[in-house]
Design an enzyme around this catalytic site. Structure first.
Site, PDB file in Angstrom:
ATOM      1  N   LYS B  80       0.905  -0.976  -0.013  1.00 54.07           N
ATOM      2  CA  LYS B  80      -0.046   0.115   0.114  1.00 54.07           C
ATOM      3  C   LYS B  80       0.946   1.149  -0.084  1.00 54.07           C
ATOM      4  CE  LYS B  80      -4.016   1.837   2.525  1.00 54.07           C
ATOM      5  NZ  LYS B  80      -4.835   1.587   3.785  1.00 54.07           N
ATOM      6  N   SER B 155      -9.749   2.158   3.104  1.00 54.25           N
ATOM      7  CA  SER B 155      -8.780   3.101   2.239  1.00 54.25           C
ATOM      8  C   SER B 155      -8.037   2.120   1.379  1.00 54.25           C
ATOM      9  CB  SER B 155      -8.042   3.972   2.990  1.00 54.25           C
ATOM     10  OG  SER B 155      -7.171   3.107   3.789  1.00 54.25           O
ATOM     11  N   SER B 179      -9.755  -0.245   7.018  1.00 58.02           N
ATOM     12  CA  SER B 179      -9.120   0.001   5.800  1.00 58.02           C
ATOM     13  C   SER B 179      -8.528  -1.253   5.292  1.00 58.02           C
ATOM     14  CB  SER B 179      -8.098   1.124   5.924  1.00 58.02           C
ATOM     15  OG  SER B 179      -8.966   2.203   5.955  1.00 58.02           O
TER      16      SER B 179
END
Lengths: 98, 503
Positions: B80, B155, B179
């Site tokens: 990420k 997210s 997330s």
């Protein structure tokens, strides 16, 4: 519980150092008003006898041995800076005067 | 070759160890897949072709020289974009960090590198991890591989979509309010938020420091456990890192896969079900509970009466911490610098212009909300009260874990919604995390695994355990996964539509 006005959003944006356009101020005031109304419910359940918790895990002071180690090289730290001068970060003038 | 991308990380590790395939072949297969489908999915912000292949070649050479390597050596991974990677752009999905090349690695990246895992690239996300749909990225939407018109969650929508689209066998996510788990739920994948402090936060671009936790994203429960074991454990560079050794996560997953849960007490959280949860989500949840009962688990209902206030407390605590953490983006040391178009060019006015131009709508919204909650006159009513609710949520968990070894709920109230559907309604977007937020407030670990489909879209099942008992997630998760896959005749993702492949 007080609601959040457009003027209040402008003041907060100043504190947070975020320039907002007029359109953003108007839109944010409306959105934040809804959000603040929704989150204000916490004060009803948070009575005086409940202690506050700031952290999920109880931790006391965390110490380590005071051992020397290699810091980030200055040139590496400066490599992504918008401006540098003489091996330092170059910043705009700090005080608003001539 | 192409079925290499459909294999689990555990299978790939075995094939690499036996010499059946090389890491270059495996890494190349995934890079080819990214080239073929990421135009449509847009899971990646940056692909590290050369770096990944160099690591793969190195691992292959060391393995053929007889060197003792980590079991996952040669298995590629996506990371990420909120995790800093030395020499590789890291933007956290924000324009304010466009083109920033970090001068150091996050601890978890060092551990991936030490294990010999090639990093395929950096995945898309909501800006600074603020969001539940990845639509708040400054670099465009990621599309759900099950239906490209729908959100991949957020997210960490990029990491979940990358794994779901077979662009990577594993990925790293971060979970501040859901997330990792909510994107896993809506993409039919697996994701774990470890116990707070279980994985080092050193080198994560901070959102809310008392809530943030990095963890594994994968297609199987065993793979999540394997990756969790690589990145977890004490780090002296993170003062909130737990010093306890990790429990045997991989052993727990293997034990769970026998399908026997005799004597395990499973608590159904009364408040995380019912109103607001889609009918199909509730139906898949009830069916999963029947499977757990059939495996010998003792399923009981538990009450967590203060969970209904968790969302409100979270949306005061998170913006407050974020408004402080994001003060570092001031246009002075790294990232964007914008000078005001007129008037004197002072540091203060440069900060305002930089942050006004560099932050997106949701980031501005939350920083201003946090500034409000922390400001004089409102602090006690908002931030102070939210911290008290945090205590009440922790007490609810403590009482519930007296009655049950793990707690369970649907991971998210709905399946993936259409892109754009909730973008103009921040409160509606926030409600996606209603079932995942309590774990972050209390620091306890949680895992989401797929529990079936509702109208062709994946539904997630959440398992929560007490702090430091992450192994329970993997035991119960692996048992349920095995029982569900027996019914489905294979993994849920085998039912996902084929993505169109471009040359």
């Amino acid at each position: 519980m007080s609601t959040i006005s457009r003027e209040e959003v402008a003041r907060l944006a100043g504190l947070a150092r975020i320039d907002l356009t007029d359109a953003e101020l108007t839109r944010l005031a409306g959105e934040l008003d809804v959000i603040v109304q929704a989150v204000a419910t916490v004060s009803a359940v948070a009575t005086d006898d409940v202690p506050a918790t700031s952290h999920p895990m109880p931790l006391s002071n965390v110490l380590r041995e005071d051992e020397a180690s290699e810091p980030l090289p200055v040139l590496d730290a400066l490599a992504a800076a918008p401006a540098t001068e003489g091996g330092r970060f170059a910043v705009p003038q700090i005080l608003e005067e001539d | 070759m192409s079925d290499l991308i459909r294999r689990s990380a555990a299978d790939l590790a075995t094939a690499l160890q036996s010499g059946e395939v090389s890491s270059v072949e495996v890494t190349k297969a995934h890079l080819d897949r990214i080239a073929a489908v990421d135009g449509a999915v847009h899971a990646f912000l940056h692909v590290c072709t050369d770096e990944a292949l160099a690591v793969a070649r190195d691992v292959d050479a060391r393995r053929s020289a007889g060197e003792e390597l980590h079991p996952l050596a040669g298995v590629p991974i996506a990371v990420k974009d909120v995790v800093v990677t030395k020499g590789i752009p890291s933007t956290a999905g924000s324009k304010i960090l466009q083109g920033w090349i970090p001068p150091y690695d996050a601890t978890l990246v060092e551990r991936l590198k030490a294990a010999g895992m090639p990093i395929l690239g950096k995945t898309n996300m909501d800006e600074f991890a603020m969001g539940s749909s990845t639509e708040h990225s400054a670099y465009g939407n990621t599309h759900n591989p099950w239906d490209l018109d729908r959100i991949p969650g957020g997210s960490g929508g990029g990491s979940a979509a990358a794994v779901a689209a077979f662009e990577a066998p594993l990925a790293i996510g971060t979970d501040t309010g859901g997330s990792i788990r909510q994107p896993a739920a809506v993409t039919g994948t697996v994701g774990t938020k470890p116990t707070y402090g279980g994985v080092s936060r050193y080198g994560l671009i901070a959102l809310a420091s008392s809530l943030d936790q990095a963890g594994p994203v994968s297609r199987t429960v065993l793979d999540a456990a394997l990756l969790h074991a690589v990145i977890g454990g004490h780090d002296p560079r993170d003062s909130t890192s737990l010093t306890d050794p990790l429990p045997d996560l991989v052993g727990a997953a293997r034990l769970g896969a026998t399908g026997d849960l005799t004597g395990v007490r499973v608590g159904v959280v009364h408040e995380l079900n019912g109103e607001g949860y889609q009918a199909g989500v509730r139906a898949r949840f009830e069916e999963a509970l029947d499977l757990l009962r059939g495996a010998g688990a003792d399923v009981v209902e538990v009450g967590c009466p203060h969970f209904v206030h968790a969302l409100a407390a979270y949306y005061l605590i998170l913006p407050s911490e974020a408004s402080s953490n994001l003060a570092r983006f001031d246009g002075m040391r790294y990232g964007l610098r914008v000078e005001p178009s007129d008037g004197p060019v002072t540091a203060e006015r440069v900060m305002g212009a930089t942050r006004g131009a560099g932050f997106g709508d949701e980031v501005k919204r939350r920083i201003i909300l946090g500034t409000y909650a922390l400001s004089a006159g409102y602090y006690d009513a908002y931030y102070g009260s939210a911290q008290k609710v945090r205590t009440l949520v922790q007490r609810d968990f403590a009482a519930a874990f007296e009655q049950a070894d793990v707690l369970v709920s649907p991971t998210a109230p709905t399946t993936a919604f259409k892109l754009g559907e909730k973008l103009d309604d921040p409160m509606a977007m926030y409600l996606n995390d209603v079932a995942t937020i309590p774990a972050n407030l209390a620091g306890v670990p949680g895992l989401s695994l797929p529990s079936g489909l509702d109208q062709g879209l994946p539904v997630g099942f959440q398992v929560l355990a007490p702090a430091r008992a992450d192994d329970r997630l993997y035991r119960v998760g692996a048992a349920l996964e095995m029982l569900l896959e027996q019914q489905w005749g294979g993994p849920l993702l085998a039912q996902a539509p084929e993505l169109e492949v471009t040359a």
